[in-house]
Enzyme design. Structure first.
Site, PDB file in Angstrom:
ATOM      1  N   THR A 259     -16.135  -1.606 -14.968  1.00  0.00           N
ATOM      2  CA  THR A 259     -15.000  -2.387 -15.510  1.00  0.00           C
ATOM      3  C   THR A 259     -15.126  -2.534 -17.034  1.00  0.00           C
ATOM      4  O   THR A 259     -14.123  -2.591 -17.741  1.00  0.00           O
ATOM      5  CB  THR A 259     -14.894  -3.785 -14.863  1.00  0.00           C
ATOM      6  OG1 THR A 259     -16.135  -4.463 -15.009  1.00  0.00           O
ATOM      7  CG2 THR A 259     -14.519  -3.699 -13.399  1.00  0.00           C
TER       8      THR A 259
ATOM      9  N   HIS B  87     -19.405   8.282  -2.600  1.00  0.00           N
ATOM     10  CA  HIS B  87     -17.982   8.480  -2.320  1.00  0.00           C
ATOM     11  C   HIS B  87     -17.373   9.662  -3.072  1.00  0.00           C
ATOM     12  O   HIS B  87     -16.160   9.754  -3.195  1.00  0.00           O
ATOM     13  CB  HIS B  87     -17.211   7.186  -2.629  1.00  0.00           C
ATOM     14  CG  HIS B  87     -17.606   6.047  -1.732  1.00  0.00           C
ATOM     15  ND1 HIS B  87     -17.466   4.722  -2.061  1.00  0.00           N
ATOM     16  CD2 HIS B  87     -18.156   6.057  -0.496  1.00  0.00           C
ATOM     17  CE1 HIS B  87     -17.909   3.962  -1.069  1.00  0.00           C
ATOM     18  NE2 HIS B  87     -18.342   4.739  -0.112  1.00  0.00           N
TER      19      HIS B  87
ATOM     20  N   THR C 283     -20.958  -4.720  -7.436  1.00  0.00           N
ATOM     21  CA  THR C 283     -20.400  -4.367  -6.131  1.00  0.00           C
ATOM     22  C   THR C 283     -20.262  -5.609  -5.264  1.00  0.00           C
ATOM     23  O   THR C 283     -21.152  -6.456  -5.247  1.00  0.00           O
ATOM     24  CB  THR C 283     -21.247  -3.297  -5.402  1.00  0.00           C
ATOM     25  OG1 THR C 283     -20.751  -3.159  -4.053  1.00  0.00           O
ATOM     26  CG2 THR C 283     -22.723  -3.641  -5.343  1.00  0.00           C
ATOM     27  N   SER C 284     -19.123  -5.676  -4.562  1.00  0.00           N
ATOM     28  CA  SER C 284     -18.892  -6.809  -3.657  1.00  0.00           C
ATOM     29  C   SER C 284     -19.700  -6.645  -2.368  1.00  0.00           C
ATOM     30  O   SER C 284     -19.753  -7.556  -1.562  1.00  0.00           O
ATOM     31  CB  SER C 284     -17.396  -6.905  -3.328  1.00  0.00           C
ATOM     32  OG  SER C 284     -16.967  -5.705  -2.706  1.00  0.00           O
TER      33      SER C 284
HETATM   34  P1  NAD Z   1     -15.357  -4.034  -5.422  1.00  0.00           P
HETATM   35  O1  NAD Z   1     -14.101  -3.929  -6.217  1.00  0.00           O
HETATM   36  O2  NAD Z   1     -15.262  -4.384  -3.996  1.00  0.00           O
HETATM   37  O3  NAD Z   1     -16.322  -5.102  -6.105  1.00  0.00           O
HETATM   38  C1  NAD Z   1     -16.625  -5.049  -7.463  1.00  0.00           C
HETATM   39  C2  NAD Z   1     -17.481  -6.272  -7.802  1.00  0.00           C
HETATM   40  O4  NAD Z   1     -17.924  -6.119  -9.132  1.00  0.00           O
HETATM   41  C3  NAD Z   1     -16.730  -7.586  -7.709  1.00  0.00           C
HETATM   42  O5  NAD Z   1     -17.428  -8.471  -6.851  1.00  0.00           O
HETATM   43  C4  NAD Z   1     -16.693  -8.105  -9.163  1.00  0.00           C
HETATM   44  O6  NAD Z   1     -16.904  -9.502  -9.246  1.00  0.00           O
HETATM   45  C5  NAD Z   1     -17.848  -7.374  -9.785  1.00  0.00           C
HETATM   46  N1  NAD Z   1     -17.663  -7.071 -11.204  1.00  0.00           N
HETATM   47  C6  NAD Z   1     -16.551  -6.651 -11.851  1.00  0.00           C
HETATM   48  N2  NAD Z   1     -16.813  -6.410 -13.136  1.00  0.00           N
HETATM   49  C7  NAD Z   1     -18.127  -6.711 -13.316  1.00  0.00           C
HETATM   50  C8  NAD Z   1     -18.981  -6.688 -14.448  1.00  0.00           C
HETATM   51  N3  NAD Z   1     -18.561  -6.304 -15.658  1.00  0.00           N
HETATM   52  N4  NAD Z   1     -20.276  -7.052 -14.264  1.00  0.00           N
HETATM   53  C9  NAD Z   1     -20.732  -7.474 -13.055  1.00  0.00           C
HETATM   54  N5  NAD Z   1     -19.937  -7.523 -11.969  1.00  0.00           N
HETATM   55  C10 NAD Z   1     -18.667  -7.134 -12.090  1.00  0.00           C
HETATM   56  O7  NAD Z   1     -16.137  -2.676  -5.673  1.00  0.00           O
HETATM   57  P2  NAD Z   1     -17.147  -1.889  -4.731  1.00  0.00           P
HETATM   58  O8  NAD Z   1     -18.057  -2.845  -4.051  1.00  0.00           O
HETATM   59  O9  NAD Z   1     -17.702  -0.796  -5.542  1.00  0.00           O
HETATM   60  O10 NAD Z   1     -16.202  -1.245  -3.617  1.00  0.00           O
HETATM   61  C11 NAD Z   1     -14.964  -0.633  -3.984  1.00  0.00           C
HETATM   62  C12 NAD Z   1     -14.819   0.834  -3.616  1.00  0.00           C
HETATM   63  O11 NAD Z   1     -13.802   1.344  -4.455  1.00  0.00           O
HETATM   64  C13 NAD Z   1     -16.030   1.651  -3.889  1.00  0.00           C
HETATM   65  O12 NAD Z   1     -16.365   2.286  -2.725  1.00  0.00           O
HETATM   66  C14 NAD Z   1     -15.621   2.700  -4.942  1.00  0.00           C
HETATM   67  O13 NAD Z   1     -15.717   4.002  -4.417  1.00  0.00           O
HETATM   68  C15 NAD Z   1     -14.154   2.491  -5.179  1.00  0.00           C
HETATM   69  N6  NAD Z   1     -13.807   2.291  -6.599  1.00  0.00           N
HETATM   70  C16 NAD Z   1     -14.429   3.029  -7.556  1.00  0.00           C
HETATM   71  C17 NAD Z   1     -14.117   2.843  -8.882  1.00  0.00           C
HETATM   72  C18 NAD Z   1     -14.836   3.657  -9.933  1.00  0.00           C
HETATM   73  O14 NAD Z   1     -15.294   4.773  -9.639  1.00  0.00           O
HETATM   74  N7  NAD Z   1     -15.006   3.143 -11.165  1.00  0.00           N
HETATM   75  C19 NAD Z   1     -13.151   1.882  -9.254  1.00  0.00           C
HETATM   76  C20 NAD Z   1     -12.504   1.168  -8.235  1.00  0.00           C
HETATM   77  C21 NAD Z   1     -12.856   1.374  -6.905  1.00  0.00           C
END
Ligand code: NAD
Length: 241
Positions: free
Chosen positions: A22, A115, A185-186
């Protein structure tokens, strides 16, 4: 305490998710500004389901291009620090749920992509491979220049199974780690999230803006930005410990 744990570790493994990117400008799914909080008429899980790709490919690619690909994104401080730790021989590998390729762009070598990756794409008919730019720049459904077949991303969609080789590699890395850092990651997407239960090492650090179910098992928990937390690590100093 963070510095001490890093200093004392020999085989650090990082397990991460969308929150690790992010700070590079790529939204996550379930965070405060995540895709799941946006008012779409159809859920992201439905739009990114294999059924949508098969039955409504035009809609799939419209959503995919708008929400899943960020060709200009650059690695952030978290990606860079993890690459530095690997270069110094402290970190043995990264297991990521992300599909953005930013760990490798930062210089990390041993990265297990559970993934898949938006950077790799292939024709479902003849197998010809294509780069991200091909899919990003195509109008509507990307079509193979050789046979006209649909070109799809090498990304594991909802309704598809993870590559068993990736699961094995990830489980092996986590099992052999002495320090596990889980970040951004959540821990709700299965089966990826359950891989952290393979960890049997000494210390466990959790860095996530929101609480997770694994917080209570961690030696150290940071509800802070991962780039800011990892930036505090002094790698040279850690090498002397
Ligand atoms: P998720 O969206 O479920 O959770 C992300 C977590 O990260 C949240 O709990 C949030 O509070 C936390 N977060 C956000 N920014 C942060 C920061 N700067 N520092 C610390 N924590 C932070 O994501 P997930 O658990 O990875 O699952 C989502 C699925 O979606 C994954 O399987 C992934 O493949 C996919 N995805 C990937 C991308 C990418 O490649 N960048 C982006 C979106 C979704």
């Amino acid at each position: 305490m963070l510095q001490e744990l890093i200093g004392g570790a020999r085989r650090i493994v990082f397990f991460g998710g969308a929150g690790a990117s992010t700070e590079s400008g790529i939204p996550d799914f379930r965070g405060e500004d995540g895709i799941y909080r946006q008012p779409y008429p159809v859920s992201a899980e439905t739009m990114l389901h294999i059924r949508t790709l098969k039955k409504h490919p035009k809609r799939f690619f419209e959503f995919y291009r708008q929400n899943m690909i960020y060709p200009d994104a650059k690695p952030n401080a978290a990606h860079r620090k993890l690459a530095e730790l690997e270069g110094a021989g402290k970190l043995s590998g990264i297991v990521t749920q992300n599909i953005d390729g930013l760990h490798q762009l930062a210089g990390s070598q041993n990265v297990v992509e559970l993934h898949g990756s938006v950077l790799r794409n292939h024709c479902i008919k003849c197998g010809k491979e294509y780069p991200l730019e091909f899919v990003a720049g195509a109008e509507g459904i990307p079509r193979c220049t050789e046979c006209g077949g649909m070109v799809r991303p090498d990304v594991v969609l909802y309704g598809e199974e993870l590559d068993p080789a990736a699961i094995d590699a990830a489980a092996g890395l986590i099992r052999e780690a002495d320090l596990l850092i889980v970040g951004g990651t959540s821990l709700t997407v299965q089966p990826a999230a359950s891989l952290v239960t393979c960890f049997g090492g000494t210390h466990f650090i959790l860095i996530n803006l929101q609480e997770t179910l694994a917080d209570r098992y961690a030696d150290l928990v940071f509800h802070e930005k991962i780039g800011e937390v990892l930036s505090q690590i002094a790698v040279e100093e850690a090498m002397r410990e």
